[in-house]
Design a protein around this motif. Structure first.
Motif, PDB file in Angstrom:
ATOM      1  N   ILE A  13       1.050  -1.198  -0.056  1.00  0.00           N
ATOM      2  CA  ILE A  13       0.087  -0.007   0.029  1.00  0.00           C
ATOM      3  C   ILE A  13       0.969   1.200   0.107  1.00  0.00           C
ATOM      4  O   ILE A  13       1.189   1.708   1.194  1.00  0.00           O
ATOM      5  CB  ILE A  13      -1.105   0.037   1.111  1.00  0.00           C
ATOM      6  N   VAL A  14       1.329   1.620  -1.206  1.00  0.00           N
ATOM      7  CA  VAL A  14       2.282   2.800  -1.276  1.00  0.00           C
ATOM      8  C   VAL A  14       1.744   3.829  -2.127  1.00  0.00           C
ATOM      9  O   VAL A  14       2.392   4.848  -2.572  1.00  0.00           O
ATOM     10  CB  VAL A  14       3.699   2.381  -1.943  1.00  0.00           C
ATOM     11  N   GLN A  15       0.727   3.634  -2.644  1.00  0.00           N
ATOM     12  CA  GLN A  15      -0.044   4.818  -3.548  1.00  0.00           C
ATOM     13  C   GLN A  15      -1.207   5.421  -2.635  1.00  0.00           C
ATOM     14  O   GLN A  15      -1.878   4.874  -1.958  1.00  0.00           O
ATOM     15  CB  GLN A  15      -0.533   4.490  -4.747  1.00  0.00           C
ATOM     16  N   GLY A  16      -1.409   6.888  -2.825  1.00  0.00           N
ATOM     17  CA  GLY A  16      -2.386   7.547  -2.130  1.00  0.00           C
ATOM     18  C   GLY A  16      -2.078   7.623  -0.587  1.00  0.00           C
ATOM     19  O   GLY A  16      -2.985   7.931   0.261  1.00  0.00           O
ATOM     20  N   VAL A  17      -0.993   7.345  -0.192  1.00  0.00           N
ATOM     21  CA  VAL A  17      -0.646   7.595   1.168  1.00  0.00           C
ATOM     22  C   VAL A  17       0.712   8.477   1.458  1.00  0.00           C
ATOM     23  O   VAL A  17       1.197   8.564   2.382  1.00  0.00           O
ATOM     24  CB  VAL A  17      -0.130   6.133   1.750  1.00  0.00           C
ATOM     25  N   GLY A  18       0.981   9.390   0.244  1.00  0.00           N
ATOM     26  CA  GLY A  18       2.171  10.392   0.683  1.00  0.00           C
ATOM     27  C   GLY A  18       3.330   9.631   0.373  1.00  0.00           C
ATOM     28  O   GLY A  18       4.529  10.311   0.774  1.00  0.00           O
ATOM     29  N   TYR A  19       3.458   8.648  -0.117  1.00  0.00           N
ATOM     30  CA  TYR A  19       4.828   7.979  -0.572  1.00  0.00           C
ATOM     31  C   TYR A  19       5.890   8.930  -1.235  1.00  0.00           C
ATOM     32  O   TYR A  19       7.050   8.941  -0.768  1.00  0.00           O
ATOM     33  CB  TYR A  19       4.601   6.507  -1.080  1.00  0.00           C
ATOM     34  N   TYR A  21       5.924  11.851  -1.916  1.00  0.00           N
ATOM     35  CA  TYR A  21       6.286  13.247  -1.173  1.00  0.00           C
ATOM     36  C   TYR A  21       7.135  13.096   0.083  1.00  0.00           C
ATOM     37  O   TYR A  21       8.065  13.907   0.206  1.00  0.00           O
ATOM     38  CB  TYR A  21       5.065  14.105  -0.835  1.00  0.00           C
ATOM     39  N   TRP A  22       6.867  11.824   0.629  1.00  0.00           N
ATOM     40  CA  TRP A  22       7.754  11.403   1.820  1.00  0.00           C
ATOM     41  C   TRP A  22       9.236  11.108   1.216  1.00  0.00           C
ATOM     42  O   TRP A  22      10.281  11.379   1.799  1.00  0.00           O
ATOM     43  CB  TRP A  22       7.423  10.300   2.458  1.00  0.00           C
ATOM     44  N   ALA A  23       9.228  10.405   0.018  1.00  0.00           N
ATOM     45  CA  ALA A  23      10.585   9.735  -0.476  1.00  0.00           C
ATOM     46  C   ALA A  23      11.197  11.060  -0.740  1.00  0.00           C
ATOM     47  O   ALA A  23      12.677  10.960  -0.622  1.00  0.00           O
ATOM     48  CB  ALA A  23      10.183   8.934  -1.806  1.00  0.00           C
ATOM     49  N   GLU A  24      10.495  12.269  -1.551  1.00  0.00           N
ATOM     50  CA  GLU A  24      11.499  13.286  -1.792  1.00  0.00           C
ATOM     51  C   GLU A  24      11.910  14.060  -0.589  1.00  0.00           C
ATOM     52  O   GLU A  24      13.052  14.647  -0.701  1.00  0.00           O
ATOM     53  CB  GLU A  24      10.282  14.245  -2.721  1.00  0.00           C
ATOM     54  N   ARG A  25      11.042  14.173   0.426  1.00  0.00           N
ATOM     55  CA  ARG A  25      11.958  14.841   1.737  1.00  0.00           C
ATOM     56  C   ARG A  25      12.983  14.042   2.141  1.00  0.00           C
ATOM     57  O   ARG A  25      14.042  14.715   2.540  1.00  0.00           O
ATOM     58  CB  ARG A  25      10.670  15.247   2.763  1.00  0.00           C
ATOM     59  N   CYS A  62      13.259   3.394   2.450  1.00  0.00           N
ATOM     60  CA  CYS A  62      12.246   2.815   1.771  1.00  0.00           C
ATOM     61  C   CYS A  62      11.290   1.709   2.377  1.00  0.00           C
ATOM     62  O   CYS A  62      10.080   1.496   1.775  1.00  0.00           O
ATOM     63  CB  CYS A  62      12.560   2.828   0.358  1.00  0.00           C
ATOM     64  N   ARG A  63      12.030   0.902   2.744  1.00  0.00           N
ATOM     65  CA  ARG A  63      11.495  -0.510   3.475  1.00  0.00           C
ATOM     66  C   ARG A  63      10.421  -0.143   4.515  1.00  0.00           C
ATOM     67  O   ARG A  63       9.514  -0.738   4.688  1.00  0.00           O
ATOM     68  CB  ARG A  63      12.636  -1.335   3.680  1.00  0.00           C
ATOM     69  N   GLY A  64      10.341   1.254   5.039  1.00  0.00           N
ATOM     70  CA  GLY A  64       9.414   1.401   5.931  1.00  0.00           C
ATOM     71  C   GLY A  64       8.329   2.529   5.269  1.00  0.00           C
ATOM     72  O   GLY A  64       7.166   2.233   5.326  1.00  0.00           O
ATOM     73  N   GLY A  65       8.910   3.557   4.977  1.00  0.00           N
ATOM     74  CA  GLY A  65       8.106   4.381   4.111  1.00  0.00           C
ATOM     75  C   GLY A  65       7.333   5.515   4.933  1.00  0.00           C
ATOM     76  O   GLY A  65       7.426   5.318   6.297  1.00  0.00           O
ATOM     77  N   PRO A  66       6.375   6.063   4.766  1.00  0.00           N
ATOM     78  CA  PRO A  66       5.681   6.991   5.504  1.00  0.00           C
ATOM     79  C   PRO A  66       5.056   6.174   6.495  1.00  0.00           C
ATOM     80  O   PRO A  66       4.281   4.871   6.062  1.00  0.00           O
ATOM     81  CB  PRO A  66       5.024   7.937   4.420  1.00  0.00           C
ATOM     82  N   PRO A  67       4.345   6.897   7.373  1.00  0.00           N
ATOM     83  CA  PRO A  67       3.349   6.152   8.619  1.00  0.00           C
ATOM     84  C   PRO A  67       2.135   5.378   7.704  1.00  0.00           C
ATOM     85  O   PRO A  67       1.872   4.324   8.289  1.00  0.00           O
ATOM     86  CB  PRO A  67       2.978   7.145   9.349  1.00  0.00           C
TER      87      PRO A  67
END
Length: 91
Positions: A13-19, A21-25, A62-67
């Motif tokens: 579940i990596v789309q629609g969760v801010g992934y 923008y999180w990766a960019e930061r 990236c293995r964790g990603g955003p919350p």
């Protein structure tokens, strides 16, 4: 400094969760160049370019990603440095 490049395919579940923008930061914090984009199959693709340590830190992050994300798998493939400077989320 020699630059290393890797291409990641992140699934779960990596789309629609801010992934993106999180990766960019996160990439900017680490000093990693490249880009991130959503793929039609629901995965996220990311190109990370930089020093060995910085790229490894990005891969680990990236293995964790955003919350809100649930990362199932991060495939890592060697890639060519495409000369990208900075890091951006692509459409």
């Amino acid at each position: 400094m020699e630059r290393r490049a890797v291409r990641l395919r992140i699934t779960g579940i990596v789309q629609g969760v801010g992934y993106r923008y999180w990766a960019e930061r996160r990439a900017r914090e680490l000093g990693v160049d490249g880009w991130v984009r959503n793929c039609p199959d629901g995965s996220v693709e990311l190109l990370a370019i930089g020093g060995e340590i910085e790229v490894e830190r990005m891969v680990d992050a990236c293995r964790g990603g955003p919350p809100a994300a649930t990362v199932q798998l991060v495939q890592t493939l060697a890639a060519d440095d495409d000369g990208t400077v900075g890091f951006q989320a692509r459409a």
